[in-house]
Enzyme design. Structure first.
Site, short mmCIF file in Angstrom:
data_model
loop_
_atom_site.label_atom_id
_atom_site.label_comp_id
_atom_site.label_asym_id
_atom_site.label_seq_id
_atom_site.Cartn_x
_atom_site.Cartn_y
_atom_site.Cartn_z
N TYR A 117 0.93 -1.11 0.19
CA TYR A 117 0.02 0.02 -0.28
C TYR A 117 0.83 1.39 -0.12
O TYR A 117 0.38 2.32 -0.24
CB TYR A 117 -0.85 0.16 1.27
CG TYR A 117 -1.93 -0.98 1.31
CD1 TYR A 117 -2.31 -2.14 0.49
CD2 TYR A 117 -2.61 -1.28 2.41
CE1 TYR A 117 -3.07 -2.85 0.57
CE2 TYR A 117 -3.59 -2.48 2.58
CZ TYR A 117 -3.65 -3.15 1.56
OH TYR A 117 -4.74 -4.15 1.77
N HIS B 68 0.44 -11.64 2.32
CA HIS B 68 -0.94 -10.97 1.60
C HIS B 68 -1.37 -11.99 0.64
O HIS B 68 -2.83 -11.75 0.68
CB HIS B 68 0.00 -9.80 1.07
CG HIS B 68 -1.18 -8.70 0.70
ND1 HIS B 68 -0.73 -7.23 0.65
CD2 HIS B 68 -2.29 -8.80 0.34
CE1 HIS B 68 -1.68 -6.40 0.38
NE2 HIS B 68 -2.68 -7.37 0.30
N1 LIG Z 1 -5.68 -8.62 2.05
C1 LIG Z 1 -6.20 -7.99 0.69
O1 LIG Z 1 -5.71 -8.66 -0.43
C2 LIG Z 1 -6.78 -7.09 0.57
C3 LIG Z 1 -7.62 -6.47 -0.71
C4 LIG Z 1 -8.46 -5.54 -0.55
C5 LIG Z 1 -8.38 -4.82 0.60
N2 LIG Z 1 -8.01 -5.18 1.75
C6 LIG Z 1 -8.09 -4.19 2.72
O2 LIG Z 1 -9.43 -4.01 3.15
C7 LIG Z 1 -9.82 -2.71 3.36
C8 LIG Z 1 -11.06 -2.35 2.98
O3 LIG Z 1 -11.45 -2.94 1.57
P1 LIG Z 1 -11.62 -1.94 0.27
O4 LIG Z 1 -10.86 -0.76 0.52
O5 LIG Z 1 -11.32 -2.66 -0.78
O6 LIG Z 1 -13.22 -1.74 0.31
P2 LIG Z 1 -14.44 -1.11 1.22
O7 LIG Z 1 -13.64 -0.95 2.41
O8 LIG Z 1 -15.26 -2.14 1.10
O9 LIG Z 1 -15.00 0.05 0.44
C9 LIG Z 1 -14.42 1.25 0.26
C10 LIG Z 1 -15.12 2.05 -0.48
O10 LIG Z 1 -16.34 2.36 0.03
C11 LIG Z 1 -16.68 3.57 0.58
N3 LIG Z 1 -17.31 3.79 1.74
C12 LIG Z 1 -16.64 3.42 3.10
N4 LIG Z 1 -17.56 3.50 3.99
C13 LIG Z 1 -18.80 3.97 3.19
C14 LIG Z 1 -20.11 4.24 3.89
N5 LIG Z 1 -20.47 3.97 5.24
N6 LIG Z 1 -20.92 4.37 2.93
C15 LIG Z 1 -20.68 4.49 1.80
N7 LIG Z 1 -19.49 4.05 1.19
C16 LIG Z 1 -18.72 3.93 1.91
C17 LIG Z 1 -15.33 4.39 0.27
O11 LIG Z 1 -15.62 5.63 -0.24
P3 LIG Z 1 -15.25 6.94 0.64
O12 LIG Z 1 -13.69 6.91 0.70
O13 LIG Z 1 -15.55 8.17 -0.31
O14 LIG Z 1 -15.65 7.06 1.73
C18 LIG Z 1 -14.44 3.54 -0.76
O15 LIG Z 1 -14.68 3.96 -1.83
C19 LIG Z 1 -8.60 -1.95 2.38
O16 LIG Z 1 -8.61 -0.53 2.50
C20 LIG Z 1 -7.39 -2.70 2.88
O17 LIG Z 1 -6.86 -2.38 4.09
C21 LIG Z 1 -7.39 -6.27 1.78
#
Ligand SMILES: NC(=O)c1ccc[n+]([C@@H]2O[C@H](COP(=O)([O-])OP(=O)(O)OC[C@H]3O[C@@H](n4cnc5c(N)ncnc54)[C@H](OP(=O)(O)O)[C@@H]3O)[C@@H](O)[C@H]2O)c1
Length: 272
Positions: free
Chosen positions: A47, A105
Protein backbone atom coordinates in the site's frame (compact mmCIF):
# COMPACT_ATOMS: atom_id res chain seq x y z
CA UNK A 1 -15.40 -2.08 20.89
CA UNK A 2 -15.94 -5.80 20.54
CA UNK A 3 -13.15 -8.24 19.86
CA UNK A 4 -12.84 -11.36 17.76
CA UNK A 5 -10.74 -13.88 19.65
CA UNK A 6 -8.69 -16.39 17.73
CA UNK A 7 -5.79 -18.60 18.80
CA UNK A 8 -4.69 -16.15 21.50
CA UNK A 9 -5.29 -12.94 19.53
CA UNK A 10 -7.93 -10.35 20.45
CA UNK A 11 -8.74 -8.55 17.21
CA UNK A 12 -10.90 -5.40 17.47
CA UNK A 13 -14.01 -6.22 15.43
CA UNK A 14 -13.86 -3.02 13.37
CA UNK A 15 -10.61 -1.70 11.94
CA UNK A 16 -9.66 0.96 9.43
CA UNK A 17 -8.58 -0.29 6.00
CA UNK A 18 -5.95 1.94 4.42
CA UNK A 19 -5.52 0.67 0.87
CA UNK A 20 -5.22 3.68 -1.49
CA UNK A 21 -4.91 6.15 1.38
CA UNK A 22 -1.68 8.00 0.87
CA UNK A 23 0.44 10.80 2.29
CA UNK A 24 -1.08 13.36 4.63
CA UNK A 25 -4.63 12.11 3.96
CA UNK A 26 -3.64 8.69 5.26
CA UNK A 27 -1.89 10.03 8.38
CA UNK A 28 -4.83 12.34 9.13
CA UNK A 29 -7.44 9.60 8.74
CA UNK A 30 -5.52 7.17 10.92
CA UNK A 31 -5.11 9.85 13.60
CA UNK A 32 -8.79 10.80 13.41
CA UNK A 33 -9.97 7.18 13.41
CA UNK A 34 -8.00 6.47 16.58
CA UNK A 35 -9.38 9.63 18.20
CA UNK A 36 -12.91 8.40 17.34
CA UNK A 37 -12.32 5.06 19.02
CA UNK A 38 -10.90 2.79 16.32
CA UNK A 39 -8.30 0.43 17.79
CA UNK A 40 -7.34 -1.58 14.71
CA UNK A 41 -5.49 -0.35 11.61
CA UNK A 42 -4.84 -2.45 8.52
CA UNK A 43 -1.93 -1.67 6.20
CA UNK A 44 0.41 -3.61 3.89
CA UNK A 45 3.84 -3.24 2.35
CA UNK A 46 2.28 -2.89 -1.07
CA UNK A 47 0.00 0.00 0.00
CA UNK A 48 3.09 2.21 0.32
CA UNK A 49 1.65 4.00 3.35
CA UNK A 50 3.22 2.26 6.35
CA UNK A 51 5.18 5.44 7.16
CA UNK A 52 1.99 7.54 7.21
CA UNK A 53 0.10 4.93 9.22
CA UNK A 54 2.88 5.16 11.83
CA UNK A 55 2.67 8.96 11.78
CA UNK A 56 -1.11 8.85 12.34
CA UNK A 57 -0.63 6.42 15.18
CA UNK A 58 1.81 8.69 16.99
CA UNK A 59 -0.21 11.86 16.28
CA UNK A 60 -3.31 10.28 17.87
CA UNK A 61 -1.48 9.90 21.21
CA UNK A 62 -3.37 6.66 21.79
CA UNK A 63 -1.13 4.27 23.70
CA UNK A 64 0.67 1.80 21.48
CA UNK A 65 -0.55 -1.22 23.46
CA UNK A 66 -4.17 -0.16 22.87
CA UNK A 67 -3.94 -0.34 19.07
CA UNK A 68 -3.92 -3.47 16.95
CA UNK A 69 -1.73 -2.88 13.89
CA UNK A 70 -1.69 -5.31 10.98
CA UNK A 71 0.69 -5.29 8.06
CA UNK A 72 1.10 -7.75 5.20
CA UNK A 73 4.19 -9.08 3.50
CA UNK A 74 4.15 -8.84 -0.27
CA UNK A 75 4.57 -12.07 -2.25
CA UNK A 76 7.98 -11.18 -3.70
CA UNK A 77 9.40 -11.32 -0.15
CA UNK A 78 8.40 -14.87 0.70
CA UNK A 79 11.85 -16.47 0.59
CA UNK A 80 12.88 -16.78 4.27
CA UNK A 81 15.69 -14.17 4.30
CA UNK A 82 13.59 -11.73 2.29
CA UNK A 83 10.67 -12.16 4.64
CA UNK A 84 12.69 -11.22 7.70
CA UNK A 85 14.42 -8.31 5.94
CA UNK A 86 11.20 -6.89 4.51
CA UNK A 87 9.41 -7.20 7.85
CA UNK A 88 12.25 -5.24 9.46
CA UNK A 89 11.79 -2.57 6.78
CA UNK A 90 8.05 -2.42 7.51
CA UNK A 91 8.76 -1.93 11.22
CA UNK A 92 11.23 0.83 10.39
CA UNK A 93 8.65 2.61 8.20
CA UNK A 94 5.96 2.21 10.85
CA UNK A 95 8.47 3.17 13.58
CA UNK A 96 7.26 0.25 15.67
CA UNK A 97 9.20 -2.53 17.36
CA UNK A 98 6.50 -5.08 16.53
CA UNK A 99 3.18 -5.32 14.75
CA UNK A 100 0.19 -7.04 16.30
CA UNK A 101 -0.51 -9.12 13.21
CA UNK A 102 1.76 -10.02 10.32
CA UNK A 103 0.09 -11.61 7.27
CA UNK A 104 1.17 -13.28 4.06
CA UNK A 105 -0.69 -11.00 1.63
CA UNK A 106 -1.47 -13.58 -1.08
CA UNK A 107 -0.42 -17.17 -1.67
CA UNK A 108 2.70 -17.48 -3.82
CA UNK A 109 3.10 -20.91 -5.42
CA UNK A 110 6.65 -20.00 -6.52
CA UNK A 111 7.98 -20.40 -2.96
CA UNK A 112 7.31 -23.56 -0.90
CA UNK A 113 4.61 -22.64 1.60
CA UNK A 114 6.30 -24.47 4.50
CA UNK A 115 9.47 -22.38 4.04
CA UNK A 116 7.55 -19.12 4.06
CA UNK A 117 5.52 -20.18 7.08
CA UNK A 118 8.70 -21.19 8.91
CA UNK A 119 10.06 -17.70 8.30
CA UNK A 120 6.76 -16.10 9.35
CA UNK A 121 6.76 -18.10 12.60
CA UNK A 122 10.40 -17.10 13.15
CA UNK A 123 9.47 -13.42 12.74
CA UNK A 124 6.97 -13.94 15.53
CA UNK A 125 9.47 -15.81 17.73
CA UNK A 126 12.02 -13.01 17.49
CA UNK A 127 9.43 -10.43 18.48
CA UNK A 128 8.59 -8.73 15.18
CA UNK A 129 4.92 -9.71 15.43
CA UNK A 130 2.62 -10.70 18.26
CA UNK A 131 0.50 -12.84 15.95
CA UNK A 132 0.72 -14.22 12.43
CA UNK A 133 -1.81 -15.16 9.78
CA UNK A 134 -2.62 -15.39 6.08
CA UNK A 135 -4.70 -13.53 3.53
CA UNK A 136 -6.48 -14.67 0.37
CA UNK A 137 -5.93 -18.31 1.24
CA UNK A 138 -8.46 -20.83 -0.11
CA UNK A 139 -9.84 -23.54 2.18
CA UNK A 140 -7.26 -26.03 0.84
CA UNK A 141 -4.43 -23.56 1.45
CA UNK A 142 -5.64 -22.74 4.97
CA UNK A 143 -5.63 -26.46 5.81
CA UNK A 144 -2.14 -26.82 4.33
CA UNK A 145 -0.84 -23.74 6.11
CA UNK A 146 -2.15 -24.79 9.53
CA UNK A 147 -0.52 -28.21 9.13
CA UNK A 148 2.83 -26.71 8.08
CA UNK A 149 3.11 -23.72 10.40
CA UNK A 150 5.07 -24.16 13.65
CA UNK A 151 3.05 -21.32 15.30
CA UNK A 152 -0.72 -20.83 15.41
CA UNK A 153 -2.23 -18.78 12.59
CA UNK A 154 -4.86 -16.38 13.85
CA UNK A 155 -6.74 -15.36 10.71
CA UNK A 156 -7.43 -15.57 7.01
CA UNK A 157 -8.13 -12.06 5.68
CA UNK A 158 -10.44 -12.46 2.69
CA UNK A 159 -12.94 -10.53 0.62
CA UNK A 160 -16.26 -10.78 2.42
CA UNK A 161 -19.49 -8.80 2.14
CA UNK A 162 -23.17 -9.61 1.57
CA UNK A 163 -22.71 -10.29 -2.17
CA UNK A 164 -20.06 -13.01 -1.67
CA UNK A 165 -20.81 -16.33 0.01
CA UNK A 166 -17.82 -17.23 2.21
CA UNK A 167 -19.43 -20.10 4.14
CA UNK A 168 -16.64 -22.55 3.35
CA UNK A 169 -13.82 -20.22 4.40
CA UNK A 170 -15.70 -19.34 7.58
CA UNK A 171 -16.14 -23.02 8.39
CA UNK A 172 -12.46 -23.79 7.71
CA UNK A 173 -11.31 -20.91 9.93
CA UNK A 174 -13.69 -21.98 12.71
CA UNK A 175 -12.32 -25.52 12.52
CA UNK A 176 -8.80 -24.19 13.10
CA UNK A 177 -9.76 -21.61 15.74
CA UNK A 178 -8.90 -18.83 13.26
CA UNK A 179 -10.76 -15.59 12.68
CA UNK A 180 -12.06 -14.37 9.34
CA UNK A 181 -11.10 -10.74 8.72
CA UNK A 182 -13.34 -9.26 6.04
CA UNK A 183 -11.77 -6.99 3.44
CA UNK A 184 -13.89 -4.91 1.07
CA UNK A 185 -16.56 -5.32 3.78
CA UNK A 186 -18.85 -2.60 2.39
CA UNK A 187 -18.38 -4.04 -1.11
CA UNK A 188 -16.25 -1.06 -2.11
CA UNK A 189 -19.14 1.28 -1.44
CA UNK A 190 -21.74 -0.63 -3.49
CA UNK A 191 -23.87 -1.36 -0.43
CA UNK A 192 -24.73 2.35 -0.29
CA UNK A 193 -27.48 1.90 -2.90
CA UNK A 194 -28.66 -1.52 -1.77
CA UNK A 195 -32.39 -1.45 -1.12
CA UNK A 196 -32.48 -4.60 1.04
CA UNK A 197 -29.78 -3.31 3.39
CA UNK A 198 -31.22 0.20 3.43
CA UNK A 199 -34.68 -1.22 4.20
CA UNK A 200 -33.37 -3.24 7.12
CA UNK A 201 -31.44 -0.18 8.28
CA UNK A 202 -34.51 2.07 8.32
CA UNK A 203 -36.13 -0.06 11.00
CA UNK A 204 -33.00 0.28 13.18
CA UNK A 205 -32.23 3.93 12.39
CA UNK A 206 -29.01 2.82 10.65
CA UNK A 207 -27.51 3.11 7.16
CA UNK A 208 -27.01 0.28 4.67
CA UNK A 209 -23.26 0.31 5.46
CA UNK A 210 -23.91 -0.01 9.18
CA UNK A 211 -26.26 -2.94 8.60
CA UNK A 212 -23.64 -4.59 6.42
CA UNK A 213 -20.87 -4.16 9.02
CA UNK A 214 -23.16 -5.26 11.84
CA UNK A 215 -24.02 -8.40 9.87
CA UNK A 216 -20.30 -9.24 9.62
CA UNK A 217 -19.52 -8.51 13.26
CA UNK A 218 -22.50 -10.56 14.42
CA UNK A 219 -20.88 -13.57 12.71
CA UNK A 220 -17.80 -13.01 14.86
CA UNK A 221 -15.99 -11.72 11.78
CA UNK A 222 -13.69 -8.68 12.03
CA UNK A 223 -14.18 -6.03 9.30
CA UNK A 224 -11.80 -3.35 8.02
CA UNK A 225 -13.82 -0.79 6.03
CA UNK A 226 -11.85 1.97 4.34
CA UNK A 227 -13.04 5.51 3.93
CA UNK A 228 -11.33 8.72 2.95
CA UNK A 229 -14.12 10.77 4.58
CA UNK A 230 -13.95 11.73 8.22
CA UNK A 231 -17.76 11.62 8.64
CA UNK A 232 -17.85 8.02 7.45
CA UNK A 233 -15.24 7.01 10.00
CA UNK A 234 -17.89 7.58 12.70
CA UNK A 235 -20.63 5.92 10.66
CA UNK A 236 -18.61 2.75 10.14
CA UNK A 237 -17.81 2.25 13.81
CA UNK A 238 -21.23 3.18 15.16
CA UNK A 239 -22.59 -0.36 14.93
CA UNK A 240 -22.41 -1.62 18.50
CA UNK A 241 -25.72 -0.25 19.77
CA UNK A 242 -28.12 -2.41 17.78
CA UNK A 243 -28.52 -6.05 16.80
CA UNK A 244 -29.92 -7.77 13.74
CA UNK A 245 -32.48 -10.46 14.54
CA UNK A 246 -31.94 -13.91 13.03
CA UNK A 247 -34.44 -13.40 10.18
CA UNK A 248 -32.58 -10.26 9.02
CA UNK A 249 -29.22 -12.04 9.33
CA UNK A 250 -30.58 -14.83 7.10
CA UNK A 251 -32.10 -12.36 4.63
CA UNK A 252 -28.62 -10.85 4.14
CA UNK A 253 -26.96 -14.28 3.91
CA UNK A 254 -29.33 -15.06 1.01
CA UNK A 255 -27.86 -12.14 -0.99
CA UNK A 256 -24.47 -13.88 -1.27
CA UNK A 257 -23.33 -16.02 -4.20
CA UNK A 258 -20.13 -17.91 -4.96
CA UNK A 259 -19.55 -15.56 -7.90
CA UNK A 260 -19.91 -12.36 -5.90
CA UNK A 261 -16.22 -11.40 -5.91
CA UNK A 262 -15.83 -7.73 -6.87
CA UNK A 263 -12.27 -7.71 -8.09
CA UNK A 264 -10.20 -10.12 -10.08
CA UNK A 265 -6.72 -9.45 -8.77
CA UNK A 266 -5.09 -11.47 -11.56
CA UNK A 267 -2.68 -13.29 -9.28
CA UNK A 268 -5.50 -14.81 -7.19
CA UNK A 269 -5.46 -18.57 -6.49
CA UNK A 270 -8.16 -20.78 -7.97
CA UNK A 271 -10.94 -20.17 -5.44
CA UNK A 272 -12.86 -23.35 -4.67
N1 LIG B 1 -5.78 -8.64 1.89
C1 LIG B 1 -6.08 -8.15 0.71
O1 LIG B 1 -5.69 -8.65 -0.35
C2 LIG B 1 -6.95 -6.92 0.63
C3 LIG B 1 -7.58 -6.58 -0.59
C4 LIG B 1 -8.40 -5.44 -0.61
C5 LIG B 1 -8.54 -4.68 0.53
N2 LIG B 1 -7.89 -5.01 1.70
C6 LIG B 1 -8.01 -4.20 2.94
O2 LIG B 1 -9.39 -4.02 3.24
C7 LIG B 1 -9.69 -2.63 3.30
C8 LIG B 1 -11.11 -2.38 2.83
O3 LIG B 1 -11.34 -2.89 1.56
P1 LIG B 1 -11.56 -1.94 0.28
O4 LIG B 1 -10.81 -0.71 0.50
O5 LIG B 1 -11.27 -2.80 -0.90
O6 LIG B 1 -13.14 -1.74 0.24
P2 LIG B 1 -14.31 -1.24 1.23
O7 LIG B 1 -13.79 -0.86 2.55
O8 LIG B 1 -15.40 -2.26 1.14
O9 LIG B 1 -14.85 0.03 0.45
C9 LIG B 1 -14.18 1.25 0.38
C10 LIG B 1 -15.04 2.17 -0.46
O10 LIG B 1 -16.34 2.27 0.13
C11 LIG B 1 -16.67 3.61 0.41
N3 LIG B 1 -17.28 3.63 1.75
C12 LIG B 1 -16.69 3.43 2.95
N4 LIG B 1 -17.56 3.54 3.95
C13 LIG B 1 -18.75 3.84 3.37
C14 LIG B 1 -20.04 4.09 3.88
N5 LIG B 1 -20.30 4.07 5.19
N6 LIG B 1 -21.03 4.36 3.00
C15 LIG B 1 -20.78 4.40 1.67
N7 LIG B 1 -19.59 4.19 1.12
C16 LIG B 1 -18.57 3.91 1.97
C17 LIG B 1 -15.37 4.38 0.36
O11 LIG B 1 -15.58 5.65 -0.23
P3 LIG B 1 -15.16 7.03 0.56
O12 LIG B 1 -13.65 6.97 0.69
O13 LIG B 1 -15.66 8.08 -0.37
O14 LIG B 1 -15.85 6.97 1.87
C18 LIG B 1 -14.49 3.55 -0.58
O15 LIG B 1 -14.68 3.95 -1.93
C19 LIG B 1 -8.62 -2.02 2.39
O16 LIG B 1 -8.52 -0.63 2.56
C20 LIG B 1 -7.41 -2.79 2.81
O17 LIG B 1 -6.91 -2.32 4.05
C21 LIG B 1 -7.12 -6.14 1.75
Amino acid sequence: MQFVEANGAKIPAIGLGTWELRGRTCARLVEQALKLGYRHIDTAQVYENEREVGEGLRASRVRRDEVFVTTKIWTTHFAPNDLERSTKESLTRLRLTEVDLLLLHWPNPQVPLAETLGALAHAKKIGMARHIGVSNFTVALVDEAVAACPEPLVCDQVEYHPYLDQTRVREACARHGMAVVAYSPVAKGRIKNDETLAGIGRAHGKTAAQVCLRWLVQQNVAAIPRTSRIERLSENIDIFDFALPEDEMQQIFRMGTAKGRLTDYGFAPKWD
